[in-house]
Design an enzyme around this catalytic site. Structure first.
Site, PDB file in Angstrom:
ATOM      1  N   CYS A  47      12.455  13.979  -6.515  1.00  0.00           N
ATOM      2  CA  CYS A  47      12.780  14.638  -7.780  1.00  0.00           C
ATOM      3  C   CYS A  47      12.579  13.660  -8.943  1.00  0.00           C
ATOM      4  CB  CYS A  47      14.225  15.112  -7.735  1.00  0.00           C
ATOM      5  SG  CYS A  47      14.704  16.030  -9.213  1.00  0.00           S
TER       6      CYS A  47
ATOM      7  N   ASN B  39       0.833  -1.207   0.000  1.00  0.00           N
ATOM      8  CA  ASN B  39       0.000   0.000   0.000  1.00  0.00           C
ATOM      9  C   ASN B  39       0.867   1.256   0.000  1.00  0.00           C
ATOM     10  OD1 ASN B  39      -2.018  -1.837   0.207  1.00  0.00           O
ATOM     11  ND2 ASN B  39      -2.424  -1.492   2.377  1.00  0.00           N
ATOM     12  N   VAL B  40       0.337   2.301  -0.587  1.00  0.00           N
ATOM     13  CA  VAL B  40       1.085   3.560  -0.680  1.00  0.00           C
ATOM     14  C   VAL B  40       0.423   4.638   0.186  1.00  0.00           C
ATOM     15  CG1 VAL B  40       1.985   3.080  -2.996  1.00  0.00           C
ATOM     16  CG2 VAL B  40      -0.203   4.286  -2.766  1.00  0.00           C
TER      17      VAL B  40
ATOM     18  N   GLU C 196     -11.114 -13.225  -0.137  1.00  0.00           N
ATOM     19  CA  GLU C 196     -11.346 -14.333  -1.068  1.00  0.00           C
ATOM     20  C   GLU C 196     -10.145 -15.264  -1.078  1.00  0.00           C
ATOM     21  OE1 GLU C 196     -11.805 -12.131  -4.645  1.00  0.00           O
ATOM     22  OE2 GLU C 196     -13.920 -11.700  -4.279  1.00  0.00           O
TER      23      GLU C 196
ATOM     24  N   ALA D  96      -9.962  -8.155   6.698  1.00  0.00           N
ATOM     25  CA  ALA D  96      -8.754  -7.989   7.523  1.00  0.00           C
ATOM     26  C   ALA D  96      -9.076  -7.324   8.858  1.00  0.00           C
ATOM     27  CB  ALA D  96      -7.735  -7.147   6.750  1.00  0.00           C
TER      28      ALA D  96
ATOM     29  N   HIS E 199       5.960  -0.263  -2.674  1.00  0.00           N
ATOM     30  CA  HIS E 199       5.553   0.541  -3.824  1.00  0.00           C
ATOM     31  C   HIS E 199       5.659   2.043  -3.556  1.00  0.00           C
ATOM     32  CE1 HIS E 199       3.043  -3.133  -5.351  1.00  0.00           C
ATOM     33  NE2 HIS E 199       4.335  -3.288  -5.482  1.00  0.00           N
TER      34      HIS E 199
HETATM   35 ZN   LIG Z   1      16.197  17.555  -8.362  1.00  0.00          ZN
END
Ligand SMILES: [Zn+2]
Length: 249
Positions: free
Chosen positions: A130, A105-106, A222, A239, A122
């Site tokens: 940058c 997860n992000v 599932e 969960a 991730h």
């Molecule tokens: Zn830079």
């Protein structure tokens, strides 16, 4: 759903616990799964922003898309699943043992729930870096800033900033993979929670844990299709219900 009260885990008896989480853990927080219909990545793909090249070709569109997603995440709150995992970490660490949470997860909700040892495979939607890979600006937390439609210039080199997430065609962060592998090689308990279990390299983690001799559990809404024999036990359900039960709650 199976009654899990009888199978509460004695967390403190394990010397190395590794938990892999996926989008299923954040569903109860109101965040969409990534790969399902209407999920974040489907939208990224349909907006043709999924490819790594989009960072260079359309940096402002990429920025605007993730700014919107970031606002959504900012408004969401950790749920009982996130909180249970933070409690599990405390139990294991208080016993003097190792714990690592590896997440696909992000959204940063694990950290907001109090998890400390977190590897973000991730990247994180809450951080920017940058777009020039040669630039020495370290990723930094946006803290709700830069919600605009245009990517701000890098303070070091003026190249457009980008979200610190892994897009299609991009490598997973090497340090994250190395940390995950090291923990898996020495774990004696491995849980995969809320993940389809089919996306590599995360899908191979259970095999590393099995090779290390760990007890392996799969928790998801599932069943895996096809099922993976590397998992010893499978618990089906949300969960946010299963994880507190594994704590005996
Ligand atoms: Zn830079």
């Amino acid at each position: 759903m199976r009654d899990t009260s009888a199978i509460a885990i004695h967390w403190e008896t394990y010397r190395g616990v590794v938990v892999l989480t996926g989008a299923g853990v954040s569903v109860a927080s109101g965040l969409p799964t990534y790969r399902g219909k209407g999920g974040l990545w489907e939208k990224v793909e349909s907006a043709k922003l999924a490819d790594a090249a989009a960072i260079f070709e359309r940096p402002h569109e990429v920025w605007a898309f993730f700014s919107k997603a970031r606002l959504h995440v900012h408004k969401a709150a950790p749920n009982a699943g996130h909180q249970a995992l933070a409690s599990i970490e405390r139990l294991v660490r208080e016993a003097g043992h190792d714990f690592l949470l590896i997440t696909q997860n992000v959204d940063g909700l694990h950290q907001r729930a109090g998890s400390g040892e977190v590897v973000e495979l991730h990247g994180s939607i809450t951080k920017a870096r940058c777009s020039d890979p040669g630039c020495d600006l370290p990723p930094f937390d946006l803290q709700g800033k830069h919600k605009g439609k245009r990517a701000p210039p890098c303070p070091h080199c003026t190249a457009p900033l980008r979200p610190d997430v892994v897009l299609f065609g991009e490598m997973l962060p090497t340090d994250a993979i190395q940390r995950a592998k090291h923990a898996l090689d020495t774990c004696d308990l491995f849980l995969a929670v809320g993940t389809s279990g089919t996306v590599y390299p995360a899908a191979s983690f259970v095999r590393s844990a099995e090779y290390a001799g760990a007890r392996t559990l799969y928790l998801n809404l599932e069943a895996m299709d096809p099922s993976d024999p590397a998992f010893d036990e499978v618990l089906l359900g949300p969960a946010e219900v299963l994880l507190p039960r594994l704590l005996g709650l």
